[in-house]
Write a protein that holds these residues in place. Sequence first.
Motif: not given
Length: 277
Positions: A159-164, A264-268
């Motif tokens: 997730p976005p850095t702040d949310l993580a 927004t979740m950025r996946y790999a």
Amino acid sequence: MPAPPPPPPPPPAAGPSRAAESHRMRDVAEGFGADADRYDRARPRYPAALAEAVLSELPGSRILDVGIGTGISSLPFRDAGATMLGVDPDVRMAEVARARGFDVDTATFEDWNPQGRRFDGVIAGQTWHWVDPIAGAAKAAAVLHPGGRLAVFWNAGDPPTDLAAAFAEVYRSVETGLPFTPWTAPQRDGYAAFLDRAEAGVREAGGFGRPQRLRFDWETTISRDAFLEQVPTAGGHDRIAPENLAKLLAGLADAIESAGGTFTMRYATLALVSPLT
């Protein structure tokens, strides 16, 4: 409907040594069936491009899925025309996979009896860290046809850095009993350790050529409710006391609401593909 995020990393994400220990944590490895239907609803799927890339290099289309679970990892391969057989130690998970049309043998992969059956490919989605990396690779080599491949893969999302950071703080504030604190480091970095472990096992087992690493990047929007539906299916979360799990979910919900209710979740999707020699 947007796919929910992958789970917080299981214990190996807490440090390199845990990556070598995870296959011995049978209570965690076989706890996902505590709510198999939720697991099936909530866990993210895999990109079709992954299945297409793996199948394109195989001598045929008969595939063994190690740790098939509810069948999520087999879906894109079946959709691409493969014939699937699953192996899973959890009868609860296997029942869901069978209900969607997959044949499943119930056993750990290390103890599973192939009964002379051979395959063009062996896959494992989000499960190979629960398999002994050397014994598992040797077993895969023994059941593959000439020209076959072992393909192990994981979904990792950030997730976005702040949310993580907010998620990690919630985990610190609740007594979960987990041996690690999720979301303290990028998921995609943590899951890379699983590929390193898998590659080391393949090399030590022998019988395979040089492994290839694949990566498929994608992203999606996650709602608060979709995220909260998925959290209890993460490794070890079935052992959190109900009152503490409720506190954890409430804190995570507040963090997402503070971020606007969605994120927004950025996946790999990370894969290691090893050709049989």
